[in-house]
Design an enzyme around this catalytic site. Structure first.
Site, PDB file in Angstrom:
ATOM      1  N   CYS A  75       0.663  -1.484  -0.041  1.00 15.74           N
ATOM      2  CA  CYS A  75       0.601   0.174   0.062  1.00 15.74           C
ATOM      3  C   CYS A  75       0.483   1.374  -0.436  1.00 15.74           C
ATOM      4  O   CYS A  75       1.280   1.220   0.718  1.00 15.74           O
ATOM      5  CB  CYS A  75      -0.669   0.328   1.072  1.00 15.74           C
ATOM      6  SG  CYS A  75      -2.223   1.724   1.422  1.00 15.74           S
ATOM      7  N   CYS A 186      -0.700   3.703  -6.722  1.00 14.54           N
ATOM      8  CA  CYS A 186      -1.718   3.267  -6.120  1.00 14.54           C
ATOM      9  C   CYS A 186      -1.940   1.853  -6.648  1.00 14.54           C
ATOM     10  O   CYS A 186      -1.804   1.631  -7.391  1.00 14.54           O
ATOM     11  CB  CYS A 186      -2.632   3.910  -5.579  1.00 14.54           C
ATOM     12  SG  CYS A 186      -4.287   3.198  -4.799  1.00 14.54           S
TER      13      CYS A 186
END
Length: 258
Positions: A75, A186
């Site tokens: 992440c 992302c």
């Protein structure tokens, strides 16, 4: 259990990190994997740094309880906010983070802007500022915060008119010939790559850090003599804080497992 046979833990704010784990499975199919998606608390990119740090530590603790041999913080937002603190606390286990693939983007040597799509927090944090300091002087780098994009993907919306309109609005200020490379900053974003190509020219490279992170994971495991030596296909376990079967089904669909 032999240390080498212990699973590798992956963690993300939701289903995004599956794009990284998918690369790791391709690279090391004989390893065992446990994936923890914190969809209950997604998206992380609009939370405070302290909130993200707390959630990251909670996720790491839950993976350590599963007796993992390494952890991938798959992440970008959690990496930006917490990776250094996590590594300091858990020194005896390899912990790998993910960053926007800016270095790789510069190697394409294409005219035009390097556009980095990411969550607002990733773009605000010091780790990203360091990358900008390193490459910003020699390249035209544009930060493109996409706060809502994670929510689309968490709801299983990977295509369709609403998503296309959102992306068109984001890329409205940039003509195709102004764009050199698009960096997906992302881990959720690789899942909407095909839809993004409906908005920008197909000859514009779209890159992410999934493969590079997986290669670093392999290197770290090798370094500590933790690579699984079994020849059979490893196991994959998916856990989600959301608790719904729907999220598990979406996760399996995204990673193409039954």
């Amino acid at each position: 259990m032999d240390k080498k046979n212990r699973p590798i833990g992956f963690f993300d704010s939701g289903v995004g990190g599956l794009s990284v784990m998918k690369e790791a499975i391709r690279l090391m199919p004989n390893e065992n994997y446990i994936y923890f998606g914190d969809s209950k608390n997604a998206p992380y990119g609009v939370k405070t740094v302290e909130e993200v740090r707390t959630l990251t530590f909670n996720a790491v603790e839950s993976l350590l309880e599963k007796n993992v041999k390494a952890i991938v913080v798959a992440c970008n937002t959690a990496t930006s906010a917490a990776i250094d603190l996590v590594r300091s606390k858990y020194e005896n286990i390899p912990i790998i983070g993910i960053e926007p693939a800016l270095k790789l983007a510069t190697k394409y040597n294409r005219k035009g802007n390097i556009i980095i799509m990411a969550t607002p927090m990733t773009l605000k944090e010091n780790k990203f500022k360091s990358l900008m300091e390193k490459y910003g002087e020699n390249y035209d780098i544009v930060s493109l915060p996409c706060a809502k994009l994670v929510e689309f993907i968490e709801h299983g919306i990977l295509s369709g008119e609403e998503l296309e309109e959102y992306l068109k609005e984001k890329f409205k200020p940039y003509k195709n010939n102004d764009i050199g490379v698009v960096v997906l900053g992302c881990t959720h974003y690789p899942f909407i790559k095909e839809t993004l190509y409906k908005v920008i020219d197909k000859d514009i490279p779209i890159i992410d850090g999934g493969l590079g992170t997986s290669q670093e994971l392999r290197r770290r495991l090798e370094e500590k003599n933790l690579l699984n030596t079994e020849e059979k296909q490893g196991s994959i376990t998916i856990i989600n804080s959301n608790g719904s079967e729907k999220m598990i089904e979406l996760s399996k669909k995204l990673i193409e497992i039954s």
